[in-house]
Design a protein around this motif. Structure first.
Motif, PDB file in Angstrom:
ATOM      1  N   PHE A 134      -4.855   2.825   0.108  1.00 54.41           N
ATOM      2  CA  PHE A 134      -3.403   3.158  -0.239  1.00 54.41           C
ATOM      3  C   PHE A 134      -3.080   4.625   0.032  1.00 54.41           C
ATOM      4  O   PHE A 134      -4.044   5.502   0.092  1.00 54.41           O
ATOM      5  CB  PHE A 134      -3.371   3.057  -1.968  1.00 54.41           C
ATOM      6  CG  PHE A 134      -3.126   1.772  -2.310  1.00 54.41           C
ATOM      7  CD1 PHE A 134      -1.876   1.470  -2.520  1.00 54.41           C
ATOM      8  CD2 PHE A 134      -4.000   0.785  -2.569  1.00 54.41           C
ATOM      9  CE1 PHE A 134      -1.401   0.162  -3.110  1.00 54.41           C
ATOM     10  CE2 PHE A 134      -4.030  -0.425  -2.989  1.00 54.41           C
ATOM     11  CZ  PHE A 134      -2.390  -0.756  -3.074  1.00 54.41           C
ATOM     12  N   GLY A 135      -1.953   4.693   0.752  1.00 53.00           N
ATOM     13  CA  GLY A 135      -1.736   6.288   1.234  1.00 53.00           C
ATOM     14  C   GLY A 135      -1.751   6.067   2.760  1.00 53.00           C
ATOM     15  O   GLY A 135      -1.618   7.103   3.126  1.00 53.00           O
ATOM     16  N   THR A 136      -2.418   5.080   3.142  1.00 56.51           N
ATOM     17  CA  THR A 136      -2.602   5.177   4.602  1.00 56.51           C
ATOM     18  C   THR A 136      -1.484   4.111   5.429  1.00 56.51           C
ATOM     19  O   THR A 136      -1.625   3.908   6.499  1.00 56.51           O
ATOM     20  CB  THR A 136      -4.099   4.555   4.942  1.00 56.51           C
ATOM     21  OG1 THR A 136      -4.003   3.410   4.561  1.00 56.51           O
ATOM     22  CG2 THR A 136      -5.183   5.367   4.383  1.00 56.51           C
ATOM     23  N   GLY A 137      -0.827   3.661   4.623  1.00 61.39           N
ATOM     24  CA  GLY A 137       0.326   2.601   5.172  1.00 61.39           C
ATOM     25  C   GLY A 137      -0.100   1.197   5.026  1.00 61.39           C
ATOM     26  O   GLY A 137       0.034   0.386   6.132  1.00 61.39           O
ATOM     27  N   VAL A 171       9.944   7.870  -4.523  1.00 60.76           N
ATOM     28  CA  VAL A 171       8.994   8.723  -4.413  1.00 60.76           C
ATOM     29  C   VAL A 171       7.691   7.893  -3.995  1.00 60.76           C
ATOM     30  O   VAL A 171       6.924   8.623  -2.858  1.00 60.76           O
ATOM     31  CB  VAL A 171       8.667   9.763  -5.522  1.00 60.76           C
ATOM     32  CG1 VAL A 171       7.535  10.435  -5.269  1.00 60.76           C
ATOM     33  CG2 VAL A 171       9.817  10.631  -5.731  1.00 60.76           C
ATOM     34  N   MET A 172       7.260   6.961  -4.815  1.00 65.09           N
ATOM     35  CA  MET A 172       5.970   6.338  -4.300  1.00 65.09           C
ATOM     36  C   MET A 172       6.140   5.591  -2.927  1.00 65.09           C
ATOM     37  O   MET A 172       5.096   5.292  -2.237  1.00 65.09           O
ATOM     38  CB  MET A 172       5.706   5.417  -5.418  1.00 65.09           C
ATOM     39  CG  MET A 172       5.593   5.965  -6.912  1.00 65.09           C
ATOM     40  SD  MET A 172       4.566   7.629  -6.882  1.00 65.09           S
ATOM     41  CE  MET A 172       2.949   6.936  -6.814  1.00 65.09           C
ATOM     42  N   THR A 173       7.362   5.182  -2.733  1.00 67.15           N
ATOM     43  CA  THR A 173       7.431   4.320  -1.337  1.00 67.15           C
ATOM     44  C   THR A 173       6.866   5.072  -0.036  1.00 67.15           C
ATOM     45  O   THR A 173       6.711   4.651   0.824  1.00 67.15           O
ATOM     46  CB  THR A 173       9.033   3.743  -1.400  1.00 67.15           C
ATOM     47  OG1 THR A 173       9.271   3.400  -2.506  1.00 67.15           O
ATOM     48  CG2 THR A 173       9.126   2.894  -0.178  1.00 67.15           C
ATOM     49  N   SER A 174       7.348   6.321  -0.145  1.00 67.39           N
ATOM     50  CA  SER A 174       7.009   7.378   1.009  1.00 67.39           C
ATOM     51  C   SER A 174       5.548   7.216   1.328  1.00 67.39           C
ATOM     52  O   SER A 174       5.249   7.550   2.471  1.00 67.39           O
ATOM     53  CB  SER A 174       7.657   8.729   0.771  1.00 67.39           C
ATOM     54  OG  SER A 174       6.976   9.220  -0.469  1.00 67.39           O
ATOM     55  N   LEU A 175       4.650   7.249   0.244  1.00 64.13           N
ATOM     56  CA  LEU A 175       3.232   7.226   0.366  1.00 64.13           C
ATOM     57  C   LEU A 175       2.633   6.522   1.461  1.00 64.13           C
ATOM     58  O   LEU A 175       1.956   6.772   2.505  1.00 64.13           O
ATOM     59  CB  LEU A 175       2.532   7.166  -0.943  1.00 64.13           C
ATOM     60  CG  LEU A 175       2.838   8.240  -2.130  1.00 64.13           C
ATOM     61  CD1 LEU A 175       1.932   7.750  -3.222  1.00 64.13           C
ATOM     62  CD2 LEU A 175       2.557   9.729  -1.624  1.00 64.13           C
ATOM     63  N   ASP A 176       3.282   5.060   1.354  1.00 60.50           N
ATOM     64  CA  ASP A 176       2.839   4.167   2.508  1.00 60.50           C
ATOM     65  C   ASP A 176       3.858   3.858   3.300  1.00 60.50           C
ATOM     66  O   ASP A 176       3.605   3.533   4.503  1.00 60.50           O
ATOM     67  CB  ASP A 176       2.092   3.086   1.727  1.00 60.50           C
ATOM     68  CG  ASP A 176       0.799   3.164   1.078  1.00 60.50           C
ATOM     69  OD1 ASP A 176      -0.180   2.866   1.771  1.00 60.50           O
ATOM     70  OD2 ASP A 176       0.893   3.391  -0.152  1.00 60.50           O
ATOM     71  N   GLY A 177       4.959   4.306   3.256  1.00 59.95           N
ATOM     72  CA  GLY A 177       6.068   3.596   3.945  1.00 59.95           C
ATOM     73  C   GLY A 177       6.008   4.487   5.459  1.00 59.95           C
ATOM     74  O   GLY A 177       6.076   4.257   6.469  1.00 59.95           O
ATOM     75  N   TYR A 178       5.646   5.847   4.967  1.00 61.01           N
ATOM     76  CA  TYR A 178       5.964   6.907   6.222  1.00 61.01           C
ATOM     77  C   TYR A 178       4.998   6.525   7.221  1.00 61.01           C
ATOM     78  O   TYR A 178       4.768   6.744   8.503  1.00 61.01           O
ATOM     79  CB  TYR A 178       6.101   8.407   5.583  1.00 61.01           C
ATOM     80  CG  TYR A 178       6.188   9.338   6.654  1.00 61.01           C
ATOM     81  CD1 TYR A 178       7.545   9.373   7.550  1.00 61.01           C
ATOM     82  CD2 TYR A 178       5.280  10.503   7.031  1.00 61.01           C
ATOM     83  CE1 TYR A 178       7.707  10.145   8.657  1.00 61.01           C
ATOM     84  CE2 TYR A 178       5.367  11.060   8.097  1.00 61.01           C
ATOM     85  CZ  TYR A 178       6.668  11.060   8.804  1.00 61.01           C
ATOM     86  OH  TYR A 178       7.043  12.081   9.820  1.00 61.01           O
ATOM     87  N   PRO A 179       3.537   6.426   6.687  1.00 61.92           N
ATOM     88  CA  PRO A 179       2.494   6.201   7.549  1.00 61.92           C
ATOM     89  C   PRO A 179       2.591   5.001   8.371  1.00 61.92           C
ATOM     90  O   PRO A 179       2.224   4.820   9.468  1.00 61.92           O
ATOM     91  CB  PRO A 179       1.243   6.037   6.483  1.00 61.92           C
ATOM     92  CG  PRO A 179       1.442   6.914   5.332  1.00 61.92           C
ATOM     93  CD  PRO A 179       2.843   6.655   5.379  1.00 61.92           C
ATOM     94  N   MET A 180       3.245   4.084   8.112  1.00 62.92           N
ATOM     95  CA  MET A 180       3.827   2.699   8.604  1.00 62.92           C
ATOM     96  C   MET A 180       4.611   3.227   9.919  1.00 62.92           C
ATOM     97  O   MET A 180       4.490   2.763  11.007  1.00 62.92           O
ATOM     98  CB  MET A 180       4.342   1.923   7.699  1.00 62.92           C
ATOM     99  CG  MET A 180       3.310   0.883   7.057  1.00 62.92           C
ATOM    100  SD  MET A 180       3.690  -0.497   6.174  1.00 62.92           S
ATOM    101  CE  MET A 180       4.070  -1.743   7.187  1.00 62.92           C
ATOM    102  N   GLU A 192       1.116  -3.386   0.391  1.00 65.58           N
ATOM    103  CA  GLU A 192       1.229  -3.439  -1.207  1.00 65.58           C
ATOM    104  C   GLU A 192       1.829  -1.812  -1.669  1.00 65.58           C
ATOM    105  O   GLU A 192       2.464  -2.082  -2.630  1.00 65.58           O
ATOM    106  CB  GLU A 192      -0.189  -3.546  -1.417  1.00 65.58           C
ATOM    107  CG  GLU A 192      -0.838  -5.014  -1.518  1.00 65.58           C
ATOM    108  CD  GLU A 192      -1.462  -5.249  -0.261  1.00 65.58           C
ATOM    109  OE1 GLU A 192      -1.356  -4.371   0.832  1.00 65.58           O
ATOM    110  OE2 GLU A 192      -2.483  -6.048  -0.096  1.00 65.58           O
ATOM    111  N   GLY A 193       1.358  -1.049  -1.098  1.00 68.51           N
ATOM    112  CA  GLY A 193       2.040   0.248  -1.334  1.00 68.51           C
ATOM    113  C   GLY A 193       3.623   0.458  -1.173  1.00 68.51           C
ATOM    114  O   GLY A 193       3.957   1.357  -1.854  1.00 68.51           O
ATOM    115  N   ILE A 194       3.938  -0.268  -0.525  1.00 67.94           N
ATOM    116  CA  ILE A 194       5.492  -0.147  -0.301  1.00 67.94           C
ATOM    117  C   ILE A 194       6.070  -1.633  -1.380  1.00 67.94           C
ATOM    118  O   ILE A 194       7.187  -1.209  -2.143  1.00 67.94           O
ATOM    119  CB  ILE A 194       5.988  -0.451   0.936  1.00 67.94           C
ATOM    120  CG1 ILE A 194       5.518   0.484   1.948  1.00 67.94           C
ATOM    121  CG2 ILE A 194       7.675  -0.653   1.063  1.00 67.94           C
ATOM    122  CD1 ILE A 194       5.769   0.237   3.378  1.00 67.94           C
ATOM    123  N   ALA A 195       5.346  -2.634  -1.470  1.00 62.09           N
ATOM    124  CA  ALA A 195       5.968  -3.798  -2.202  1.00 62.09           C
ATOM    125  C   ALA A 195       5.889  -3.483  -3.844  1.00 62.09           C
ATOM    126  O   ALA A 195       6.847  -3.746  -4.346  1.00 62.09           O
ATOM    127  CB  ALA A 195       5.129  -5.096  -1.989  1.00 62.09           C
TER     128      ALA A 195
END
Lengths: 161, 502
Positions: free
Chosen positions: B292-295, B87-96, B298-301
């Motif tokens: 955080f949340g913008t891609g 769930v948390m990975t999508s917060l920064d993964g998807y913006p990337m 660190e938000g993925i790692a």
């Protein structure tokens, strides 16, 4: 909210019935203090206490008329559920009469149909491929003695495994 | 030296193939929304009946680790976490992904998962061996306290309602009493059925609760499941992190791994909680929390290192104490059972080869995850596009044939009963994991308590004054009351801030 209340009342009645049953366990004098009913009674008392607490919370919510937005994704069609259950149970039931292969082919076609699949190509191809894969896995690789059916169905199954 | 022999055993081609298959199948289960590693483990336990115990456990533990990573693929590419751990990975993964950096995001997820998982394996090897030695000294009183601690953590599982979790756990404890009482030999709640004399069959129960009920739940939804957004996945190519990039994220990955390992050890708390806590901690530690949340990387790692570390560390209480550290490890007990093995400290004495092979397998699985992520991402993405009706049909066929394969007709009937119960539990938002934990921990709790009380001549106070027992029971009490104390504190704070003059 009302559904939660009904479920909790049902659970409470069931727990009460089970509590009563614990007194019908055979008593062994050597274990008078902590017989077979000792632990189930502890669990059931704790369970009944929790359910009563949950019921009180639900009643308070109803009195306060706490509005709950229904999540559309969680809306359930009981008709679909019952169909899916009947088809799945039917599969298990007819397997012993018609054998694993035919029962699986029929079940998979019907289960896809219950889920709203109407394309004839998918209704024929999917069960054929899936049944073949399950046949290879469970019968050819794992050597499981799955039902062969009776009469003519048995003769057919014997041709395959 | 046993660990080297374990590694050699896991690297043996006849076993290594099961690690590869496990990771591959696990990533598939993790990547497809609606399926998760727990469902995969429950569903595939029956086919491991044909494997040797080492092969079966290597396959299932690898499946578990692969599944935890697999969820991040769809979380990054489509913002649809394949499993709750991502769930948390999508917060920064998807913006990337939206910025055209999907390959890089996948690379970070793969490397962080692999490093987090590998570090946790090292901790697991060291800690579980020592813990098992300590556990061998435990008497019934300590085991009772340990099981209470394991069960007290269920309040944090899968739902916001602690009461519902506890009700589920009590139902599991009650189900565990079905059959012949281990101490008196008296039958309980069997209703005249011979098949219930040996208790509730564990594997059909978990197949029904975790796999079949999930199918019934999804099939009966009025709204059709939303199709995953059609992203051009042909262009996606995983870019592994360079050494420089890894070093730049070293503290993030290390923090995630430590948090994940610690949370994984705690009984009942799983990889999802680990990824959430790791992400929030990373935000706290960051010099630029607003990003955080913008891609950002660190938000993925952070969540990826934590969730894989937690999945590995959940094996520590399972192997050394016989207490499952997560829902999936509770399900894994089924695999031990069908091979006639009992989890707990004695496993290290009677089946040390197996234990060290599992450690070796987990270590290798973390590297296989990298290979899977590097070469097969496009395949896993294609899986997501398989319509759910086809998935549901395959899963239901597996549930029925799998239950039939494991025993007799009664196994299938039991699977259906648990599937229907699981369906209603899901509908009324009762988590199913506490039921399984109750079912697993019930016999340990009951027999340990009764034996301990018999030894102290029914003096409960004597039992409480044993130091380890007292500490474990104290921790259980804190774990049970923590959510309520938190609520009381915030309620008191609200009252104070609303008070005139504040």
């Amino acid at each position: 909210m009302r559904g939660d209340l009904v479920i909790n009342v049902f659970l409470l009645l069931l727990a009460g019935y089970f509590y009563k049953l614990t007194y019908s366990f055979k008593q062994i004098s050597k274990y008078d203090v902590m017989g077979p009913g000792f632990w189930p009674r502890i669990v059931l008392v704790f369970l009944m206490g929790l359910i009563i607490f949950a019921i009180v919370i639900e009643i308070r919510k109803m009195i306060k008329k706490v509005s709950q937005e229904e999540d559309k994704n969680q809306k359930i069609s009981y008709k679909k559920f019952i169909f899916a259950l009947v088809v799945s149970f039917g599969y298990f039931f007819i397997m012993r009469y018609v054998g694993f292969v035919i029962a699986t082919l029929v079940f998979q076609g019907m289960f896809l149909f219950v889920q709203g699949v109407r394309q004839v190509k998918i209704l024929i191809l999917t069960p054929s491929v899936l049944t073949l894969l399950l046949f290879i896995l469970f019968i050819k690789l794992m050597y499981l003695p799955l039902p062969k059916g009776i009469g003519i169905f048995r003769s057919f199954s014997l041709l395959l495994y | 030296m046993e660990i080297l022999s374990g590694f050699a055993n896991a690297l043996d081609p006849s076993n290594l193939i099961f690690v590869l298959m496990g990771v591959f199948v696990g990533i598939c289960f993790g990547a497809v929304p609606g399926l998760d590693p727990t469902t995969g483990t429950a569903l595939l336990i029956p086919i491991t009946y044909a494997f040797s115990p080492v092969q079966a456990l290597l396959f299932l533990t690898s499946l578990y680790l692969g599944g935890v990573f697999g969820g991040s693929i769809t979380a990054i590419l489509f913002k649809v976490p394949g499993s709750s751990e991502a769930v948390m990975t999508s917060l920064d993964g998807y913006p990337m992904t939206q910025r055209g950096e999907a390959g890089k995001a996948l690379g970070i997820a793969i490397m962080s998962s692999s490093i987090g998982g590998t570090l946790a394996v090292i901790v697991t090897i060291v800690l579980s061996t020592q813990l098992a030695k300590v556990a061998l000294q435990f008497g019934p009183a300590e085991y009772f306290a340990l099981a209470v601690l394991g069960l007290s953590c269920v309040s944090s599982i899968g739902t916001n309602s602690q009461i519902k979790s506890l009700i589920g756990a009590c139902v599991g404890l009650l189900l565990a009493t079905v059959g012949i009482d281990a101490i008196t030999g008296v039958t309980r709640f069997t209703f005249g059925s011979k098949s219930l004399l040996s208790g509730i069959a564990f594997v059909p129960a978990i197949i029904g609760l975790f796999a079949a009920s999930e199918v019934f739940n999804k099939v009966s939804q009025k709204q059709e499941l939303e199709a995953v957004e059609n992203v051009d996945t042909e262009k996606v190519k995983t870019k592994l992190m360079s050494l420089k990039e890894i070093l730049a994220l070293k503290w993030t990955i290390l923090r995630g791994s430590v948090i994940g390992t610690w949370i994984g050890i705690l009984p009942g708390v799983g990889a999802t909680t680990a990824s959430i806590i790791s992400y929030t901690q990373e935000v706290r530690f960051s010099k630029h929390p607003e990003k955080f949340g913008t891609g950002i990387q660190e938000g993925i790692a952070a969540p990826e290192a934590a969730n894989n570390a937690a999945a590995v560390a959940a094996m520590i209480p399972l192997l050394s104490l016989g207490i499952p550290g997560s829902g999936t490890t509770a399900v894994l007990i089924g695999a031990f059972l069908i091979h006639g093995l009992k989890v707990g400290p004695l496993l290290f004495i009677n089946n040390s080869d197996l234990v060290y092979s599992i450690f070796g397998g987990m270590f290798i699985a973390n590297f296989v995850v990298v290979l899977g992520g590097l070469f097969a991402v496009r395949f896993f993405v294609k899986l997501v596009k398989i319509p759910y009706p086809i998935m549901a049909t395959s899963i239901m066929s597996f549930c029925i044939i799998g239950s039939l394969a494991l025993g007799d007709v009664n196994g299938v009937l039991l699977m259906f009963v648990f599937a229907v119960v699981g369906f209603f539990m899901g509908h009324y938002k009762y988590p199913t994991t506490p039921v399984i934990l109750g079912l697993v921990l019930g016999p340990i709790l009951e027999t340990s308590l009764r034996r301990a009380l018999m030894m102290t001549e029914y003096n409960f106070i004597d039992l409480l004054t044993r130091p380890i027992t007292a500490v474990l029971l104290g921790l259980a009490l804190i774990s049970l009351l923590a959510p309520w104390i938190g609520k009381l504190i915030s309620f008191a704070k609200d009252k104070t801030s609303n008070f005139p003059g504040h």
